[in-house]
Every structure is written in C-alpha cells, then in structure tokens.
Design a protein around this motif. Structure first.
Motif, mmCIF file in Angstrom:
data_model
loop_
_atom_site.group_PDB
_atom_site.id
_atom_site.type_symbol
_atom_site.label_atom_id
_atom_site.label_comp_id
_atom_site.label_asym_id
_atom_site.label_seq_id
_atom_site.Cartn_x
_atom_site.Cartn_y
_atom_site.Cartn_z
ATOM 1 N N GLU A 21 48.805 39.352 39.924
ATOM 2 C CA GLU A 21 48.980 38.036 40.002
ATOM 3 C C GLU A 21 49.560 37.470 38.466
ATOM 4 O O GLU A 21 49.243 38.302 37.583
ATOM 5 N N LEU A 22 50.316 36.694 38.375
ATOM 6 C CA LEU A 22 50.728 36.085 37.394
ATOM 7 C C LEU A 22 50.355 34.939 37.323
ATOM 8 O O LEU A 22 50.387 33.862 38.249
ATOM 9 N N ALA A 35 43.729 50.886 34.078
ATOM 10 C CA ALA A 35 42.379 51.168 34.080
ATOM 11 C C ALA A 35 41.636 50.306 34.751
ATOM 12 O O ALA A 35 41.440 49.069 34.181
ATOM 13 N N GLN A 36 40.708 50.544 35.750
ATOM 14 C CA GLN A 36 39.482 49.401 36.063
ATOM 15 C C GLN A 36 38.285 50.181 36.125
ATOM 16 O O GLN A 36 37.751 50.628 37.121
ATOM 17 N N LEU A 78 41.203 30.815 36.042
ATOM 18 C CA LEU A 78 41.645 31.969 35.327
ATOM 19 C C LEU A 78 40.529 33.259 35.714
ATOM 20 O O LEU A 78 40.960 34.310 36.095
ATOM 21 N N ILE A 79 39.375 32.679 35.573
ATOM 22 C CA ILE A 79 38.205 34.050 36.045
ATOM 23 C C ILE A 79 38.360 34.413 37.412
ATOM 24 O O ILE A 79 38.303 35.295 37.994
ATOM 25 N N ASP A 104 39.075 37.950 39.177
ATOM 26 C CA ASP A 104 38.008 38.694 40.089
ATOM 27 C C ASP A 104 38.739 38.972 41.375
ATOM 28 O O ASP A 104 38.417 39.806 41.936
ATOM 29 N N ARG A 105 39.674 38.188 41.608
ATOM 30 C CA ARG A 105 40.490 38.360 42.938
ATOM 31 C C ARG A 105 41.384 39.726 42.947
ATOM 32 O O ARG A 105 41.571 40.347 43.618
ATOM 33 N N VAL A 106 41.864 39.594 41.505
ATOM 34 C CA VAL A 106 42.841 41.005 41.509
ATOM 35 C C VAL A 106 41.736 42.324 41.424
ATOM 36 O O VAL A 106 42.282 43.092 41.981
ATOM 37 N N VAL A 107 40.616 42.205 40.905
ATOM 38 C CA VAL A 107 39.933 43.292 40.798
ATOM 39 C C VAL A 107 39.395 43.501 42.287
ATOM 40 O O VAL A 107 39.584 44.699 42.598
ATOM 41 N N ALA A 108 39.094 42.566 43.031
ATOM 42 C CA ALA A 108 38.456 42.834 44.259
ATOM 43 C C ALA A 108 39.844 43.450 45.276
ATOM 44 O O ALA A 108 39.551 44.194 46.209
ATOM 45 N N GLN A 109 40.947 42.699 45.069
ATOM 46 C CA GLN A 109 41.946 42.929 46.348
ATOM 47 C C GLN A 109 42.825 44.039 45.778
ATOM 48 O O GLN A 109 43.825 44.686 46.428
#
Length: 233
Positions: A97-98, A223-224, A83-84, A88-93
């Motif tokens: 994702e689901l 928001a990020q 999950l983490i 992290d991948r969503v934040v970076a790219q």
C-alpha cells in the motif's frame, strides 16, 4: 506482558517498576538512577515490614537535573492511527500500500511519519526514510540513496552471523548491478563486498528514471521477522 501476569506472586508495584524501566518512549522511563532506587527501597521497606507492597505513585523522587523535552506529538492521534492501521493491514494481508501525507512545509509531516518507527521495531520490520531536499535537486536519486543508506547502516550493526543471510540475499537480488547501487550507497560494499565494475551506459540509458539495480535493492531487503529472501519482480 507485565511480570505479575507472567509469574504469580510478583507484587504489582514491583511489576510496575519493571514496566516503567521498559517503556517504549524515553520520557516514560525513569530519568535517574536515584528515582529507581527510591521506588525500590520503598517497596523493599514495605515488603520487609508487612509482607506486601501497597500501590504508590512511581517516580516521585525521579528528579532530573536537566530539562527534558518529551518527543511526543499532540493533536495527530487520528493521522498516526491511520498510518499504523495501514501497516498492520499490510502485515496481515501481505499486500503493498501507498500512503500520501500532504501539508505545508514545517507543519510536521516528517514527525507524523516517524511515529511509525515506534511500531516498526524488530522483529516486525525495518524503517527507512529519505527526504526530498530542494537544495539537492541536482543529485540524481539522492532521496532513494538516503533511504537505502539508513537500511544498510542498520544491517552493519548486526553480527557477522546475522549479516550472512542479508549478504546472500542482496547479492542474489542485485546480480550484476551491485556496483550501480554501491555508487548510490557506498556503505553497501561493506555488506556485499567489492563489486565488479559495470560498463558505461549509453546516454539514453543513463537518463532513464531508475537505474536497473534500484528496484532490486528493496527486493533484497524485504523481511518480515525472518531472513530476507529475494522477491521476484
């Protein structure tokens, strides 16, 4: 970063005491003021006697008079790591994702998902959750309302200055559908104010899978680590 890595000359045990006070999970922190005092007094005594503090076991006298059950999961390291890694991948790219978590009732699916809360603390993101309840099947969008309600309540804990950008973003994203979402999440009116009433929908529109305003709300709270901005559909 530990204090002894930020400032040269800070004794290692003193730095460790500070980090124990700041531990993420409650069970890893000091449980009593007496426990903190005992470690600080020991460090002070060693410093005054020979000008340094030798490493020692922290919390030896940190004995609570209450039974504390640690909120720690065991045997789920792989699932939590997955999950983490997705987050992290969503934040970076910047992608979406689901992740689907399956299992029998009572096996601990919610507990695994809630582990994300520890890494989603501000300024990294917001955590919203809603649970499908077999006893609320007759309430339309109850799960979405529960998730949105948790977000709105977290916004209401902010100061007026911090709330301003959220208010503007939500108003712009919701547009004329503000009252539709306020019917689903009543607390939303405390953020965006009283909304004009909406016209009654014909039966065929009222039975659509999602009312028009529902997709707009997550766009308004996107928001990020920065004030939210509406995201085009």
């Amino acid at each position: 970063m530990p204090p002894n890595e930020r400032v040269a000359g800070v004794p290692g045990p003193l730095s460790a005491i500070v980090m124990k006070l700041l531990a993420k999970t409650a069970e890893d922190r000091y449980q009593t003021a007496a426990g903190v005092e005992a470690d600080l007094r020991r460090g002070l005594a060693e410093w005054e006697s020979h000008g340094q503090i030798d490493p020692f076991l922290l919390g030896a006298y940190d004995l609570s008079d209450r039974l504390l059950i640690p909120e720690k999961l065991y045997g789920r390291k792989r699932e939590i790591g997955a999950l983490i890694a997705v987050f992290d991948r969503v934040v970076a790219q910047g992608t979406t994702e689901l992740v689907l978590v399956s299992g029998y009732a009572g096996i601990g699916k919610s507990s695994v998902v809630n582990e994300l809360h520890k890494v989603l603390v501000p300024p990294r993101g917001l955590f919203a959750s809603g649970k499908f309840d077999q006893y609320k099947r007759d309430i339309p969008y109850a799960t979405l309302g529960q998730a949105f309600q948790s977000i709105v309540r977290s916004l209401l804990s902010q100061s007026e200055a911090e709330l301003g950008p959220w208010r503007n973003a939500l108003r712009e994203a919701l547009g004329p559908n503000g009252q539709l979402i306020a019917n689903l999440v009543p607390e939303l009116e405390l953020v965006i104010g009283k909304q004009p009433p909406v016209a009654d929908l014909p039966p065929q529109d009222a039975q659509k899978p999602l009312p028009a305003g529902v997709p707009a709300l997550p766009r308004g709270v996107r928001a990020q680590g920065a004030p939210p901005r509406p995201v085009p559909r």
